[in-house]
Design a protein around this motif. Sequence first.
Motif, mmCIF file in Angstrom:
data_model
loop_
_atom_site.group_PDB
_atom_site.id
_atom_site.type_symbol
_atom_site.label_atom_id
_atom_site.label_comp_id
_atom_site.label_asym_id
_atom_site.label_seq_id
_atom_site.Cartn_x
_atom_site.Cartn_y
_atom_site.Cartn_z
ATOM 1 N N ILE A 115 0.835 -1.195 0.000
ATOM 2 C CA ILE A 115 0.000 0.000 0.000
ATOM 3 C C ILE A 115 0.871 1.248 0.000
ATOM 4 C CG2 ILE A 115 -1.751 1.304 1.288
ATOM 5 C CD1 ILE A 115 -2.787 -1.318 0.068
ATOM 6 N N ASN A 116 0.620 2.122 -0.971
ATOM 7 C CA ASN A 116 1.279 3.418 -1.020
ATOM 8 C C ASN A 116 0.596 4.375 -0.056
ATOM 9 O OD1 ASN A 116 0.767 6.284 -2.363
ATOM 10 N ND2 ASN A 116 2.894 5.689 -2.733
ATOM 11 N N GLN A 117 -0.753 4.346 -0.068
ATOM 12 C CA GLN A 117 -1.507 5.236 0.805
ATOM 13 C C GLN A 117 -2.957 4.783 0.911
ATOM 14 O OE1 GLN A 117 -0.900 8.587 -1.811
ATOM 15 N NE2 GLN A 117 -3.102 8.772 -2.138
ATOM 16 N N ILE A 118 -3.573 5.187 2.001
ATOM 17 C CA ILE A 118 -5.011 5.039 2.201
ATOM 18 C C ILE A 118 -5.530 6.470 2.274
ATOM 19 C CG2 ILE A 118 -6.825 4.213 3.737
ATOM 20 C CD1 ILE A 118 -4.624 2.236 4.827
ATOM 21 N N SER A 119 -6.436 6.847 1.372
ATOM 22 C CA SER A 119 -6.906 8.227 1.302
ATOM 23 C C SER A 119 -8.353 8.333 1.764
ATOM 24 C CB SER A 119 -6.768 8.756 -0.122
ATOM 25 O OG SER A 119 -5.410 8.789 -0.488
ATOM 26 N N LEU A 120 -8.577 9.239 2.690
ATOM 27 C CA LEU A 120 -9.880 9.417 3.316
ATOM 28 C C LEU A 120 -10.377 10.847 3.092
ATOM 29 C CD1 LEU A 120 -8.827 7.682 6.630
ATOM 30 C CD2 LEU A 120 -10.194 6.663 4.795
ATOM 31 N N ARG A 121 -11.634 10.963 2.688
ATOM 32 C CA ARG A 121 -12.225 12.254 2.332
ATOM 33 C C ARG A 121 -12.821 12.942 3.553
ATOM 34 N NH1 ARG A 121 -17.381 12.763 1.183
ATOM 35 N NH2 ARG A 121 -17.565 10.531 0.819
ATOM 36 N N VAL A 122 -12.635 14.266 3.614
ATOM 37 C CA VAL A 122 -13.304 15.097 4.615
ATOM 38 C C VAL A 122 -14.217 16.072 3.886
ATOM 39 C CG1 VAL A 122 -11.452 14.851 6.325
ATOM 40 C CG2 VAL A 122 -11.428 16.805 4.756
ATOM 41 N N ALA A 123 -15.171 16.648 4.600
ATOM 42 C CA ALA A 123 -16.219 17.450 3.971
ATOM 43 C C ALA A 123 -15.816 18.877 3.621
ATOM 44 C CB ALA A 123 -17.464 17.477 4.861
ATOM 45 N N THR A 124 -14.952 19.479 4.433
ATOM 46 C CA THR A 124 -14.651 20.902 4.228
ATOM 47 C C THR A 124 -13.158 21.187 4.373
ATOM 48 O OG1 THR A 124 -14.848 21.529 6.564
ATOM 49 C CG2 THR A 124 -16.908 21.508 5.251
ATOM 50 N N TRP A 156 -9.545 17.009 0.933
ATOM 51 C CA TRP A 156 -10.767 17.772 0.683
ATOM 52 C C TRP A 156 -10.815 18.087 -0.806
ATOM 53 C CZ3 TRP A 156 -10.854 23.203 -0.594
ATOM 54 C CH2 TRP A 156 -12.146 23.701 -0.758
ATOM 55 N N VAL A 157 -11.954 17.793 -1.423
ATOM 56 C CA VAL A 157 -12.142 18.049 -2.850
ATOM 57 C C VAL A 157 -12.442 19.531 -3.050
ATOM 58 C CG1 VAL A 157 -13.559 17.498 -4.862
ATOM 59 C CG2 VAL A 157 -12.947 15.695 -3.247
ATOM 60 N N THR A 158 -11.649 20.176 -3.917
ATOM 61 C CA THR A 158 -11.773 21.623 -4.129
ATOM 62 C C THR A 158 -12.927 22.009 -5.046
ATOM 63 O OG1 THR A 158 -10.306 21.622 -6.058
ATOM 64 C CG2 THR A 158 -9.275 21.927 -3.868
ATOM 65 N N GLY A 159 -13.429 21.055 -5.818
ATOM 66 C CA GLY A 159 -14.457 21.380 -6.796
ATOM 67 C C GLY A 159 -13.883 21.842 -8.121
ATOM 68 N N ARG A 160 -12.560 21.799 -8.241
ATOM 69 C CA ARG A 160 -11.877 22.166 -9.487
ATOM 70 C C ARG A 160 -11.357 20.884 -10.135
ATOM 71 N NH1 ARG A 160 -12.976 26.557 -6.256
ATOM 72 N NH2 ARG A 160 -12.044 28.477 -6.985
ATOM 73 N N PRO A 161 -11.931 20.458 -11.255
ATOM 74 C CA PRO A 161 -11.435 19.237 -11.901
ATOM 75 C C PRO A 161 -10.037 19.443 -12.489
ATOM 76 C CG PRO A 161 -13.111 20.277 -13.256
ATOM 77 C CD PRO A 161 -13.040 21.066 -11.969
ATOM 78 N N CYS A 162 -9.212 18.419 -12.381
ATOM 79 C CA CYS A 162 -7.853 18.477 -12.912
ATOM 80 C C CYS A 162 -7.426 17.071 -13.294
ATOM 81 C CB CYS A 162 -6.901 19.045 -11.860
ATOM 82 S SG CYS A 162 -5.194 19.136 -12.409
ATOM 83 N N TRP A 163 -7.024 16.865 -14.545
ATOM 84 C CA TRP A 163 -6.653 15.522 -15.007
ATOM 85 C C TRP A 163 -5.172 15.217 -14.807
ATOM 86 C CZ3 TRP A 163 -2.975 14.359 -18.554
ATOM 87 C CH2 TRP A 163 -2.492 15.417 -19.325
ATOM 88 N N VAL A 164 -4.351 16.226 -14.492
ATOM 89 C CA VAL A 164 -2.907 16.029 -14.359
ATOM 90 C C VAL A 164 -2.562 15.691 -12.908
ATOM 91 C CG1 VAL A 164 -0.632 17.085 -14.652
ATOM 92 C CG2 VAL A 164 -2.502 17.710 -16.203
ATOM 93 N N PRO A 165 -1.874 14.563 -12.663
ATOM 94 C CA PRO A 165 -1.451 14.274 -11.283
ATOM 95 C C PRO A 165 -0.378 15.260 -10.849
ATOM 96 C CG PRO A 165 -0.624 12.592 -12.788
ATOM 97 C CD PRO A 165 -1.472 13.523 -13.597
ATOM 98 N N THR A 166 -0.630 15.981 -9.786
ATOM 99 C CA THR A 166 0.308 16.983 -9.306
ATOM 100 C C THR A 166 0.235 17.073 -7.793
ATOM 101 O OG1 THR A 166 1.058 19.262 -9.614
ATOM 102 C CG2 THR A 166 -1.315 18.922 -9.496
ATOM 103 N N ALA A 167 1.303 17.538 -7.189
ATOM 104 C CA ALA A 167 1.357 17.703 -5.729
ATOM 105 C C ALA A 167 2.294 18.865 -5.416
ATOM 106 C CB ALA A 167 1.831 16.422 -5.061
#
Length: 181
Positions: free
Chosen positions: A70-79, A123-134
């Motif tokens: 496992i590289n990571q376990i990703s968990l979503r938060v609301a805000t 947290w999802v920003t609401g801005r779609p982006c297809w390029v993996p970036t960090a």
Amino acid sequence: MPHVRGLGHIGIYVRDLERMVAFYRDFLGMQVTKQNWQAGIVFLSADPEAVDHEIALMCGRPDSRDPHLINQISLRVATLEDLRTFYRRLVAEGYRVDQVVNHASALGCYFFDPEGNRTELFWVTGRPCWVPTAVPIDLEQPDEAIMAEVDRVLERLRRVPIGGMSETDPASSRALETLLR
């Protein structure tokens, strides 16, 4: 009190990226949503309209004697405030924070749980982006400053042609790094 809203995705270390992509895409019917073959990263989703990715395949799996899969376990938060609160709690409780990054489509706080498993709260920003970036980001900034940084990264990434990151040419990754400076 903030809490996790659900599982976002799992990052899996793989040895043969092409074979694993073919399995998840061709056999299971998932769709590639982001890719950077040069960096060895491919994201897939069963429902790209609803969720950016559910599986993240990443080169770097150790040999068969090492169970580190496992590289990571990703968990979503609301805000954004929930993410900021969790970040502050992680620091206050002494957990090791790996990085806090702007993915444009989401903001992620990567840390290690008590047994050393890499975990991401995002947290999802609401801005779609297809390029993996960090790109590193400071969550202690005001919301407006954070969103301005998200939009700055997203605007630069819009110049990357779709499929441009799928090339094996190292210049592709260098071009992306230049755009993000």
